[in-house]
Motif scaffolding. Structure first.
Motif, PDB file in Angstrom:
ATOM      1  N   ARG A   1      -2.029  50.403  61.680  1.00  0.00           N
ATOM      2  CA  ARG A   1      -2.763  51.302  60.799  1.00  0.00           C
ATOM      3  C   ARG A   1      -4.129  51.674  61.374  1.00  0.00           C
ATOM      4  O   ARG A   1      -4.870  50.815  61.843  1.00  0.00           O
ATOM      5  N   SER A   2      -4.430  52.957  61.346  1.00  0.00           N
ATOM      6  CA  SER A   2      -5.731  53.434  61.800  1.00  0.00           C
ATOM      7  C   SER A   2      -5.962  54.816  61.231  1.00  0.00           C
ATOM      8  O   SER A   2      -5.075  55.392  60.604  1.00  0.00           O
ATOM      9  N   VAL A   3      -7.150  55.347  61.495  1.00  0.00           N
ATOM     10  CA  VAL A   3      -7.487  56.660  60.966  1.00  0.00           C
ATOM     11  C   VAL A   3      -6.750  57.760  61.725  1.00  0.00           C
ATOM     12  O   VAL A   3      -6.263  58.720  61.154  1.00  0.00           O
ATOM     13  N   ASN A   4      -6.685  57.622  63.031  1.00  0.00           N
ATOM     14  CA  ASN A   4      -6.052  58.638  63.870  1.00  0.00           C
ATOM     15  C   ASN A   4      -4.546  58.588  63.707  1.00  0.00           C
ATOM     16  O   ASN A   4      -3.930  57.519  63.733  1.00  0.00           O
ATOM     17  N   TYR A   5      -3.916  59.740  63.594  1.00  0.00           N
ATOM     18  CA  TYR A   5      -2.463  59.766  63.484  1.00  0.00           C
ATOM     19  C   TYR A   5      -1.847  60.902  64.308  1.00  0.00           C
ATOM     20  O   TYR A   5      -0.627  60.961  64.456  1.00  0.00           O
ATOM     21  N   ARG A   6      -2.655  61.776  64.842  1.00  0.00           N
ATOM     22  CA  ARG A   6      -2.129  62.931  65.569  1.00  0.00           C
ATOM     23  C   ARG A   6      -1.893  62.681  67.056  1.00  0.00           C
ATOM     24  O   ARG A   6      -1.134  63.389  67.687  1.00  0.00           O
ATOM     25  N   ASP A   7      -2.581  61.700  67.596  1.00  0.00           N
ATOM     26  CA  ASP A   7      -2.540  61.449  69.038  1.00  0.00           C
ATOM     27  C   ASP A   7      -1.350  60.581  69.370  1.00  0.00           C
ATOM     28  O   ASP A   7      -1.295  59.409  68.984  1.00  0.00           O
ATOM     29  N   TYR A   8      -0.402  61.100  70.126  1.00  0.00           N
ATOM     30  CA  TYR A   8       0.817  60.344  70.405  1.00  0.00           C
ATOM     31  C   TYR A   8       0.531  59.106  71.245  1.00  0.00           C
ATOM     32  O   TYR A   8       1.281  58.132  71.183  1.00  0.00           O
ATOM     33  N   SER A   9      -0.546  59.118  72.009  1.00  0.00           N
ATOM     34  CA  SER A   9      -0.810  58.002  72.918  1.00  0.00           C
ATOM     35  C   SER A   9      -1.176  56.711  72.194  1.00  0.00           C
ATOM     36  O   SER A   9      -1.147  55.637  72.797  1.00  0.00           O
ATOM     37  N   ILE A  10      -1.515  56.782  70.924  1.00  0.00           N
ATOM     38  CA  ILE A  10      -1.899  55.564  70.197  1.00  0.00           C
ATOM     39  C   ILE A  10      -0.727  54.936  69.475  1.00  0.00           C
ATOM     40  O   ILE A  10      -0.872  53.879  68.880  1.00  0.00           O
ATOM     41  N   TYR A  11       0.422  55.571  69.518  1.00  0.00           N
ATOM     42  CA  TYR A  11       1.620  54.990  68.898  1.00  0.00           C
ATOM     43  C   TYR A  11       2.241  53.987  69.858  1.00  0.00           C
ATOM     44  O   TYR A  11       2.399  54.261  71.052  1.00  0.00           O
ATOM     45  N   THR A  12       2.632  52.848  69.315  1.00  0.00           N
ATOM     46  CA  THR A  12       3.106  51.757  70.142  1.00  0.00           C
ATOM     47  C   THR A  12       4.614  51.760  70.336  1.00  0.00           C
ATOM     48  O   THR A  12       5.112  51.485  71.428  1.00  0.00           O
ATOM     49  N   TYR A  13       5.319  52.043  69.253  1.00  0.00           N
ATOM     50  CA  TYR A  13       6.778  51.942  69.277  1.00  0.00           C
ATOM     51  C   TYR A  13       7.391  53.335  69.137  1.00  0.00           C
ATOM     52  O   TYR A  13       6.957  54.123  68.290  1.00  0.00           O
ATOM     53  N   TRP A  14       8.425  53.574  69.936  1.00  0.00           N
ATOM     54  CA  TRP A  14       9.068  54.888  69.963  1.00  0.00           C
ATOM     55  C   TRP A  14      10.579  54.750  69.950  1.00  0.00           C
ATOM     56  O   TRP A  14      11.136  53.793  70.513  1.00  0.00           O
TER      57      TRP A  14
END
Length: 124
Positions: free
Chosen positions: A101-114
């Motif tokens: 959980r964080s404020v940013n949600y648009r940047d794909y680079s901060i997502y861990t699992y795909w």
């Protein structure tokens, strides 16, 4: 950690509707922010929709706002993307993703699992 598997892609005609699914294994989505992204050939992966766990809010790219809906089941093991009024420019590989959980949600680079992605092709 969580494993993600998308399904539901296919070949559609413009104006049609389709629902993508993203199934979790290993653990539930309950502590993660969830997102949908897409990548068209020759283009960078782009944000489509997100669900922020802390605030319970949903967010959409301008290009899909009013046409797409992100949701999850009560068990928090399946994420959905309902897509209506499909357009040829929606053609892409669609990915679901999870992150802390964080404020940013648009940047794909901060997502861990795909997930591995599912192909949507929309013909005119």
């Amino acid at each position: 950690q969580v494993q993600l598997v998308e399904s539901g892609g296919g070949l559609m005609q413009a104006g049609g509707s389709l629902r993508l699914s993203c199934a979790a294994s290993g653990r539930t989505f309950s502590t993660y922010d969830m997102g949908w992204f897409r990548q068209a050939p020759g283009k960078e992966r782009e944000f489509v929709a997100a669900f922020r766990r802390l605030t319970g809010t949903t967010h959409y790219a301008d290009s899909v706002k009013g046409r797409y809906t992100i949701s999850e089941d009560n068990a928090k093991t399946t994420l959905y993307l309902q897509m209506n009024s499909l357009k040829p420019e929606d053609t892409a590989v669609y990915y679901c993703a999870a992150k802390e959980r964080s404020v940013n949600y648009r940047d794909y680079s901060i997502y861990t699992y795909w997930g591995q992605g599912t192909q949507l092709t929309v013909s005119s």
